[in-house]
Enzyme design. Structure first.
Site, mmCIF file in Angstrom:
data_model
loop_
_atom_site.group_PDB
_atom_site.id
_atom_site.type_symbol
_atom_site.label_atom_id
_atom_site.label_comp_id
_atom_site.label_asym_id
_atom_site.label_seq_id
_atom_site.Cartn_x
_atom_site.Cartn_y
_atom_site.Cartn_z
ATOM 1 N N THR A 1 -3.179 -10.705 1.276
ATOM 2 C CA THR A 1 -2.467 -9.863 2.236
ATOM 3 C C THR A 1 -3.117 -9.975 3.610
ATOM 4 O O THR A 1 -2.438 -10.118 4.626
ATOM 5 C CB THR A 1 -2.461 -8.397 1.777
ATOM 6 O OG1 THR A 1 -1.846 -8.340 0.493
ATOM 7 C CG2 THR A 1 -1.695 -7.521 2.746
ATOM 8 N N LYS B 1 -5.212 -4.268 4.504
ATOM 9 C CA LYS B 1 -6.305 -4.933 3.796
ATOM 10 C C LYS B 1 -5.785 -5.296 2.408
ATOM 11 O O LYS B 1 -4.651 -5.032 2.072
ATOM 12 C CB LYS B 1 -7.486 -3.977 3.611
ATOM 13 C CG LYS B 1 -8.074 -3.389 4.839
ATOM 14 C CD LYS B 1 -9.505 -2.903 4.555
ATOM 15 C CE LYS B 1 -9.594 -1.425 4.370
ATOM 16 N NZ LYS B 1 -10.990 -0.929 4.331
ATOM 17 N N VAL C 1 -5.644 -5.184 -1.877
ATOM 18 C CA VAL C 1 -5.560 -4.055 -2.802
ATOM 19 C C VAL C 1 -5.569 -4.469 -4.283
ATOM 20 O O VAL C 1 -5.784 -3.647 -5.151
ATOM 21 C CB VAL C 1 -4.297 -3.211 -2.496
ATOM 22 C CG1 VAL C 1 -3.034 -4.030 -2.728
ATOM 23 C CG2 VAL C 1 -4.238 -1.939 -3.313
ATOM 24 N N GLY C 2 -5.403 -5.745 -4.573
ATOM 25 C CA GLY C 2 -5.187 -6.167 -5.965
ATOM 26 C C GLY C 2 -6.274 -5.750 -6.942
ATOM 27 O O GLY C 2 -6.007 -5.484 -8.101
ATOM 28 N N GLU C 3 -7.506 -5.698 -6.479
ATOM 29 C CA GLU C 3 -8.607 -5.398 -7.391
ATOM 30 C C GLU C 3 -9.100 -3.957 -7.278
ATOM 31 O O GLU C 3 -9.804 -3.469 -8.164
ATOM 32 C CB GLU C 3 -9.800 -6.313 -7.073
ATOM 33 C CG GLU C 3 -9.458 -7.778 -7.091
ATOM 34 C CD GLU C 3 -10.494 -8.598 -6.337
ATOM 35 O OE1 GLU C 3 -11.081 -9.495 -6.941
ATOM 36 O OE2 GLU C 3 -10.729 -8.328 -5.157
#
Ligand code: FES
Ligand code: FES
Lengths: 800, 165
Positions: A555, A749, A751-753
């Site tokens: 992102t 920013k 966010v996936g983890e």
């Protein structure tokens, strides 16, 4: 150790968090909205493309024959029985691969992993040979008929034992890959299983301990778990007419695959084409090289298309999350401030390094937690063992580390009689303060994360712990990660003659919704609607370089590249209009496929194309490249003024019930708070937090790869349980903390983890809150909980 | 295996007559993929545990990774590809779109077909009924909360259509 003067003002935890003089987000049309995902239709009607379903005309299917011993020399491979089976086209071994690729070792950090075993095997499940047949059933049967004789060597499985003198040595010498210059010093090192020891030194930790009023020391462990992606890992390779090779693969890192396969073959990169489609989940499993080099070699050897698709069982032999042992020692001042912290971590990397050394180092440098601590020493060992290789799994090592420091923080808070939330408030690292690496914390909303947790949990309200056999407890934890650096993303935005637009980028949509996010960013920039943007899936012949889709970086990095590419395309269109209309470019705006001037003049796409190409056709190509600044840390001290482009802050809190007669934990409430900058698509961002939180819930309560002498004994969903609907807490919620990051695309920013970080310690802390029992090792299975309960009552259960 | 017995099966596939020449050990999923190019039913765990391979056989959801193709001889088989009506999504599919009951989407066809069966038996399921009925379908991306929302939305949608034909 010296650190720049501006970093040395004395710690003062009583200062207020800096005022939030944040920019207000501008009015936006596309970004910041929960636009439905672009591929929705294809995902509900069965037509979404996954590489696992690709069939190439005339292809052979490969079945891997795997090592049955954890460590041993290959004495002999006899394929005659397999070759005798009707329909078997070929049996390929490591020696066959060598005829094509003389040095067939690959890996992102070390060139240590052979495409097929050569001379030696280092874990149970390691690929030793491949049987190729048109019919997969034939290949499967024949793979069982390949006879391999081994001379067993002594194995080592425990990450701490593997570092001790006299431990069996797994690799004769270390072979760092060229990609990371900072690993070069390890070249040729022999007689060790430690692939990397990375340090961060800040202040004087010995002095800190000496001055501390109290010192706490604990050891925390996490067991290996597995990604278990539902679309298993798959790659196909075919020769293409132009003297090259096309690889279709379920990969998170197509650009890397192109480079690494080219390197292995000794070809220029332009002869290797790598493409992907949607991935049916990945979570770090499908990074770097998995099956790509193997199918490429097979296809070149037999001059036919080759497909190898794993089964769920084989996923367990391919890549795992690191098991870790973390020793953490913390010195406390009477007032509840942490004055020194030393963390020593052993990362069980398994038989091949994969990206393990990077996991150790990049997560390792955050091992003191998001706290303001004057004296810090962090040591990380990336360790080879005879387990299956470990790599990235959603969080890149962070959750193993947070597990240690957030459990210990709770131990300390309880022992000092300080409320756990208050304990964290007293110690958190505020914006503007230096992290242990010397990098200043900025755009890190840790105070806000704590506030939201507190609100959501009604932390100041007295909590009913219940009575009788079922007790209740609540706990919280915070954690953080530094986004990986240095990395680059490149994007192209193509505006066609009719004003429609495509985004070309190598970001892989593996379920996280990146296609939609990238379309939103392009649409916002170009003033068109998201639904009209098409995102071209990674194809290295078409889509430009991207480091990889990993580490919650897309992102921010690709988002910025797409924004820049769209801005570039828009600027070109405006220049065409400015020249034609003879106006200043500042007077013009591009919106809905036309340029409009402040004075009301309007140029449609038709006009723009006519002006530029002399006819109503053409294409305007915008390009964007994004590489955030980065300063390599000092190899001795780990110090760097710029270690990361952004920090990801997270917090989780849980309410649980524990049955003291069975040891079973039921999580009744789970709150996950993530500092995401500004969400490009809030619904997708929340879904990521909840999804990650639930995944980590599985890692916390029951997921655990079990081994017997190196053999995984639960390599199936029958014996390795993952969270189902009934495991999801009744009250599951995710909350976004949104303050625009100054350099993020529209403030965003990653966010996936984020939703993974803090869940495990939140639950373990809740368990301690409920029954006063502290467990230091994940997962918190009923058996482990019950044993701990009985232990604490001085009537231990019999050992297994 | 090499001296396999083959046989011809005839069945109805998504409303149309179908014939396949199969080996007796082949599963429904293998045959649907190889002979009919239908990939909505897909194998993941291969052991009847995840539900990714769900197809309807005579209206009942089965695990296509275990269900032998030979057994669908004479039966009516519906896959997720057969739910839409001339390009118009089935209300359950629409609900999975509007609530985004997926992330990677690999498990989605299985959930949709299981929901079809659920809503036939319980047209107005409670949250608990949904959780229990769908507990045999797994989603590694853990899109569960959205899936539950999608099921409820689908129930409402179907209800609305039925009361207002
Ligand atoms: S693949 Fe059939 S149930 Fe998992
Ligand atoms: S959406 Fe990925 S497995 Fe369910």
């Amino acid at each position: 150790m010296t650190i720049p003067a501006r970093f040395t003002e004395p710690a003062d935890t009583t200062v207020e968090a800096p005022p939030k003089a944040k920019r207000k987000a501008a009015v936006r049309r596309e970004v910041g909205r929960s636009i439905p995902r672009l591929e929705s239709h294809a995902k509900v009607d069965g037509s979404a493309e996954y590489i696992y379903h690709l069939r190439l005309p005339g292809m052979l299917q490969g079945k891997i024959c795997r090592s049955t011993v954890p460590h041993g020399r290959i004495v002999r491979i006899d394929a005659s029985a397999a070759l005798a089976i009707e329909g078997v086209h070929a049996v390929i071994t490591g020696e066959d691969i060598r005829t094509l690729i003389p040095d067939p070792y690959y890996g992102p950090a070390f060139h240590d992993q052979p495409i097929l075993a050569i001379g030696k095997v280092r874990y149970v499940g390691e690929p030793v040979a491949v049987v190729l047949a048109a019919d997969l059933h034939v290949a499967e049967e024949a793979a069982d008929q390949v006879v391999v004789e081994y001379e067993p060597l002594e194995p080592v499985f425990d990450e701490v034992a593997a570092t001790k003198p006299g431990a069996p040595i797994i690799h004769d010498s270390l072979r760092p890959a060229g990609m990371f210059p900072d690993l070069q010093y390890l070249k040729g090192r022999s007689g060790t299983n430690v692939a990397l020891d990375a340090r961060v030194l800040h202040g004087d930790v010995e002095k800190g301990f000496a001055e501390a009023d109290q010192v706490f020391e604990n050891v925390f462990r996490s067991r290996k778990v597995v990604h278990a992606t539902f679309e298993p890992t798959v790659s196909l390779a075919e020769l293409n007419g132009s003297n090259g090779l096309t690889i279709h693969t379920s990969s998170q890192s197509p650009s890397y695959v192109r480079a690494e396969v080219s390197r292995l073959l000794g070809w220029p990169e332009n002869r290797v084409r790598v493409r992907t489609a949607f991935l049916g989940g990945s979570f770090g499993a499908k990074l770097y090289i998995k099956l790509e080099a193997l199918v490429a070699a097979c296809a070149l050897l037999v001059r036919k298309p080759v497909r190898i698709g794993l089964t769920m069982e084989e996923e367990f032999y391919t890549i795992t999350k690191h098991g870790a042992t973390v020793r953490i020692k913390t010195g406390m001042a009477k007032d509840g401030r942490i004055v020194a912290r030393e963390v020593e971590t052993w990362w069980n990397g398994g038989a091949y390094a994969d990206i393990g050394p990077r996991v150790s180092q990049k997560s390792g440098f955050t091992a003191a937690g998001p706290y303001d601590i004057e004296n810090v020493s962090l040591i990380n060992y990336a360790v080879y063992t005879n387990d299956p290789p470990a790599g990235a799994l959603r969080g890149f090592g962070i959750s193993q580390i947070v597990w240690a420091y957030e459990c210990q923080n709770d131990i300390i808070a309880r022992s000092l009689g300080i409320d756990p939330l208050e304990f964290r408030r007293r110690n958190i690292l505020h914006d503007g303060r230096p992290h242990a690496t010397g990098t200043i914390m900025t755009n890190a909303e840790i105070d806000e994360v704590l506030d939201r947790l507190s609100d959501r949990m009604h932390w100041d309200v007295l909590f009913d712990h219940g009575s009788g056999p079922v007790r209740r407890g609540r706990g919280l934890a915070i954690g953080f990660k530094a986004c990986i650096a240095p990395t680059t993303s490149v994007a192209v935005v193509n505006v066609y003659g009719d004003g429609s637009c495509c985004v070309s980028c190598s970001t892989v949509d593996m379920g996280q919704g990146s296609d939609t996010a990238m379309a939103q960013i392009a649409a916002e920039t170009l003033g068109i609607s998201t639904e009209t943007v098409r995102v071209i899936h990674p194809d290295t012949d078409v889509t430009p370089y991207d480091m990889a889709t990993l580490g919650s970086r897309s992102t921010y990095h690709m988002g910025n590249a797409v924004r820049l590419a769209a801005e570039d395309a828009r600027a070109q269109l405006l220049r065409i209009a400015a020249a034609t209309l003879q106006t200043d470019i500042e007077e013009l705006e591009y919106r809905d496929g036309a340029v409009i001037s402040r004075s009301g003049a309007r140029m449609t796409m038709r006009g723009l194309m006519l002006a530029r190409f002399g006819m109503q056709a053409g294409t305007v190509i915008g390009m964007g490249t994004f590489t955030p600044p980065y300063t390599k840390p000092d190899p001795r001290t780990g110090q760097s003024p710029q270690i990361t482009p952004y920090w990801m802050l997270a917090g989780a809190a849980a309410e649980i019930e524990v049955d003291t007669e069975t040891g079973r934990i039921r999580v009744t409430k789970l709150v996950n708070v993530g500092d995401v900058g500004c969400a490009i698509n809030p619904a997708i961002a929340k879904r990521q937090l909840n999804g990650a939180g639930t995944m980590q819930l599985g890692f916390t309560l029951f997921e655990e790869m079990r081994f017997n002498e190196g053999q995984v004994i639960n390599a199936s969903l029958a014996d390795y349980k993952i969270p189902g609907m009934l495991d999801v807490p009744e009250d599951l919620s995710a909350e976004l903390v949104e303050f625009p990051h100054e350099h993020g695309p529209f403030g965003a920013k990653g966010v996936g983890e984020t939703g993974m970080f803090s869940v495990s310690p939140a639950i373990a802390n809740a368990l301690c809150d409920a029954i006063g029992v502290r467990i230091m090792e994940l997962p918190l299975t009923p058996e482990r909980v019950l044993r701990a309960i009985r232990e604490s009552e001085n009537r231990p259960l019999e050992s297994e | 295996m090499m001296n396999e017995t083959r046989r011809i099966i005839r069945f109805t596939l998504n409303g149309r007559a179908a014939t396949a020449n199969i080996a007796i050990y082949e599963t429904v999923i293998e045959v649907l993929q190889r002979d009919f190019n239908l990939f909505g039913g897909r194998e993941s765990c291969g052991q009847g545990l995840c539900g990714c391979c769900t197809v309807l056989v005579n209206g009942t959801a089965v695990s296509g990774c275990l269900y032998l193709a030979a057994f669908v001889d004479g039966a009516e088989v519906v896959t997720v590809e057969g739910l839409a009506d001339r390009g118009v999504l089935h209300p359950i599919q629409q609900a999975f779109v509007s609530k985004t009951g997926f992330q990677c989407g690999y498990c989605t066809p299985g959930f949709i077909l299981m929901t079809e069966q659920l809503l036939k038996r319980y047209p107005h399921p409670t949250d608990d009924e949904i959780r229990h009925y769908l507990s045999g379908n797994l989603c590694r991306c853990a899109a569960y909360p959205d899936i539950i929302e999608a099921v409820k939305a689908a129930a409402n949608k179907i209800q609305a259509v039925e009361s207002d034909p």
